[in-house]
Design a protein around this motif. Structure first.
Motif, PDB file in Angstrom:
ATOM      1  N   THR B 139      -0.259   6.658  -1.684  1.00  0.00           N
ATOM      2  CA  THR B 139      -0.991   7.842  -1.702  1.00  0.00           C
ATOM      3  C   THR B 139      -2.374   7.918  -1.578  1.00  0.00           C
ATOM      4  N   GLU B 143      -3.560   9.573   2.006  1.00  0.00           N
ATOM      5  CA  GLU B 143      -4.683  10.796   2.153  1.00  0.00           C
ATOM      6  C   GLU B 143      -5.508  10.289   3.375  1.00  0.00           C
ATOM      7  N   ASN B 147      -5.911  12.678   6.595  1.00  0.00           N
ATOM      8  CA  ASN B 147      -7.064  13.235   7.051  1.00  0.00           C
ATOM      9  C   ASN B 147      -7.690  13.217   8.432  1.00  0.00           C
TER      10      ASN B 147
END
Lengths: 219, 444
Positions: B139, B143, B147
């Protein structure tokens, strides 16, 4: 009456020569512009009938060269072109008259007669229609041999109509014939003169074409 | 492919999307790989940290939790040399989740998959197992990676718009050329403008111009050929007329052959004249010259010009009406009048009547020619406009005519936005031809 016929098409030249000789003209034929110019130097004709399309130069060029020396010599142009600019060019270059091929033979003869009368070279300068004879040289009109008294304007009108017998002349055209004499004319004077003329000659001789003008029938 | 623009936008956008996707995929994979290594190193350094504290066995468990709390989801077990658990974090059980071998490994516990790192202190022989939940790890990594990838995807519509605009801008010369061709008069054979033409189109423009030029030349050649031929024919026709005239002396005028020869020559002559007029007045070739002109005077002059054909047939012609001006081309209007008058005279018997009237209403000149001839059957009204059509009727058979007359009239009316109406004449029999011409050309 000597005519110089400048025409390169032999079928026309031969036929026209024969036809004009029958009408008591003396005709001399040449086929090129140069020959025409030379011929005028040798012997001055009374009238030149000039074809515009010649093999060596255009009729307009021939016309200008001859006009340069002989300002008064009547020249009648024959042409296969009938656009207005051609006509204007011919008349500007000094042609007296202009006929488009194929022309009406009677029309050609009539035009030659007008030129002839203007030159005053005719022995018999009379126009006869029916019983009425108009003597151009003497300015006299007679009906069945009897002289008729006409004013000069009446005479001019009758002459104009008889010269163009079979045609119609508008009031304006008739006025111009009189203007030629520097006359002041009122708007209805043509009607008055025609009215007077009719009283003096055969009433039905001059016909009114309503809305158009006046006409004298061919004999 | 209906539009270059649409095609290019779609193809370019699709390619850019695909390439971006591949790049993002590659970036995602390598980033995940890198972050995996990074997390492993972190795991090792946490292990090292615990090891270096050197006092592992004396520190209460929650204190160690503080040490590793910074790294979310990290758990640990500390075993002594006898493989007895000394300490553990709450998230891990009291039994071994991996065998005590130095290095990285995976373990499954409590429904999660763990990445583990085991190491043994060479002096105290204490084993330290550090574990991290892989899902937490993923995770976090995802992330970070997403991004950096999302902006690439998000800007696709913007790129699409930009491509749309740039291609539209680039295609402008083509659109300009298309507009020039579209707005062109179908009769216009003038070359296209070669100014400001982009390199890619210059070949197209040049070859179009060459084509237009060839077309113009062949039109001109055809026109000149027809005109020249007709002109050339005038000379032999003159000769024919002259010789026919001379024949009158030798042959009696009522000789049948003479009569038929005369008629044939007249017909041929008439046809040639009509052909010349037709070639001069067809819209493609005709350079008109519109001017203000008194239509009544035009009609009057044309009747005077042609009066002989009426007087020869002893026809009574009358002109009615008033003087007023219209905007028209004098040359072609004269031809129109000549044809109408010729027709009226032709189809009217000897001694017949012809009535011409020139009137005006608000916007139009109304010109009517009525004759007392045989007329035309109503059902044939439409047919008279077809070129070369002659009404083959016993009554009209002997009259001159090439059948070109009405088609010439039609051409000239087109030129003037005029109309023609056929009707019965005011006489007992006969045709009424009404011509309606606009008073002012600009109002049309």
């Amino acid at each position: 009456m000597q005519i110089l016929l400048v025409e390169d098409d032999s079928a026309i030249a031969v036929g026209l020569k024969k036809l004009l000789m029958k009408e008591d003209f003396v005709v001399n034929c040449v086929a090129t512009g140069q020959q025409a110019i030379n011929q005028v130097l040798i012997s001055l004709p009374d009238i030149i009938i000039l074809d515009v399309g010649l093999p060596d130069m255009t009729g307009i060029e021939v016309l200008k060269k001859i006009r340069g020396r002989h300002a008064e010599l009547p020249i009648l142009l024959l042409t296969a072109r009938d656009e207005i600019k051609d006509k204007v060019e011919g008349l500007n270059a000094g042609a007296d008259d202009y006929l488009t091929k194929p022309f009406d033979i009677d029309e050609l003869i009539a035009r030659l007669r007008v030129i002839e009368r203007r030159l005053g070279t005719v022995k018999n300068s009379c126009i006869q229609i029916g019983a009425i004879i108009l003597d151009i040289e003497k300015h006299e009109v007679s009906i069945a041999g009897a002289l008729v008294e006409l004013s000069r304007r009446e005479y001019m009108l009758l002459k104009a109509l008889m010269e163009r017998a079979g045609h119609v002349l508008s009031k304006e055209q008739l006025e111009q014939t009189l203007y030629g004499w520097g006359e002041e004319i009122s708007s209805n004077s043509i009607e008055v003169h025609i009215h007077n003329l009719r009283k003096k000659i055969d009433k039905s001789f001059i016909s009114t074409i309503r809305g158009i003008g006046y006409s004298v029938k061919k004999s | 492919m209906t539009s270059i623009r649409r095609f290019m936008v779609i193809v370019l956008l699709a390619s850019i999307t695909l390439l971006n996707f591949l790049a993002a995929l590659h970036g995602y994979r390598s980033s995940m790989e890198k972050s995996h290594q990074l997390f492993d190193k972190q795991l090792a350094s946490i292990s090292q940290l615990l090891m270096n504290s050197g006092v592992v066995q004396y520190i209460p468990s929650h204190n160690l939790d503080v040490v590793v709390a910074e790294s979310d989801g990290i758990a640990y077990q500390i075993w002594n040399d006898n493989q007895t658990l000394i300490q553990r974090s709450e998230t891990l059980p009291a039994h071994k989740i991996v065998s005590l071998e130095a290095g990285y490994s995976y373990a499954n516990y409590n429904g999660y998959r763990w990445r583990t790192f085991a190491s043994q202190n060479p002096i105290s022989k204490i084993w330290i197992v550090v574990a991290e939940r892989t899902d937490v790890r993923y995770t976090l990594a995802e992330e970070v990676v997403l991004n950096s990838v999302i902006p690439i995807v998000a800007e696709l519509p913007l790129i699409g718009l930009l491509i749309w605009l740039v291609i539209g801008w680039g295609l402008k010369p083509i659109n300009r050329l298309a507009a020039e061709l579209r707005n062109r008069d179908p009769q216009d054979l003038q070359p296209l403008s070669e100014e400001n033409v982009v390199d890619e189109l210059s070949v197209l423009v040049e070859s179009s111009n060459e084509l237009l030029n060839r077309l113009r030349q062949s039109f001109e050649r055809e026109r000149r050929f027809s005109s020249d031929t007709a002109h050339e024919l005038r000379t032999p026709i003159s000769a024919l007329k002259i010789h026919l005239y001379n024949l009158k002396i030798v042959v009696p005028e009522d000789n049948e052959s003479y009569q038929l020869l005369n008629l044939s020559i007249q017909r041929m002559s008439h046809m040639i004249e009509q052909m010349l007029i037709l070639y001069r007045t067809v819209p493609e070739q005709y350079v008109d010259n519109f001017e203000r002109v008194d239509v009544y005077a035009l009609v009057q002059n044309q009747i005077i010009e042609q009066y002989q054909c009426f007087s020869d047939k002893e026809q009574l012609i009358e002109l009615d009406g008033e003087s007023f001006e219209i905007t028209a081309d004098v040359f072609s209007i004269n031809i129109l009048l000549k044809n109408l008058l010729d027709n009226a005279s032709k189809y009217t018997p000897v001694g017949g009547n012809i009535l011409v009237s020139v009137k005006q209403n608000e916007n139009h000149a109304i010109l009517a020619i009525e004759d007392s001839g045989c007329g035309i059957a109503e059902e044939l009204y439409g047919k008279v406009f077809e070129r070369y059509y002659r009404i083959s009727d016993q009554k009209t058979f002997d009259t001159l005519g090439s059948g070109l007359g009405f088609s010439i009239i039609h051409h000239i009316l087109d030129l003037h936005n005029g109309e023609i109406v056929l009707d019965k004449s005011c006489f007992e029999t006969g045709l009424k031809v009404t011509i309606i011409l606009p008073l002012d050309r600009k109002k049309q």
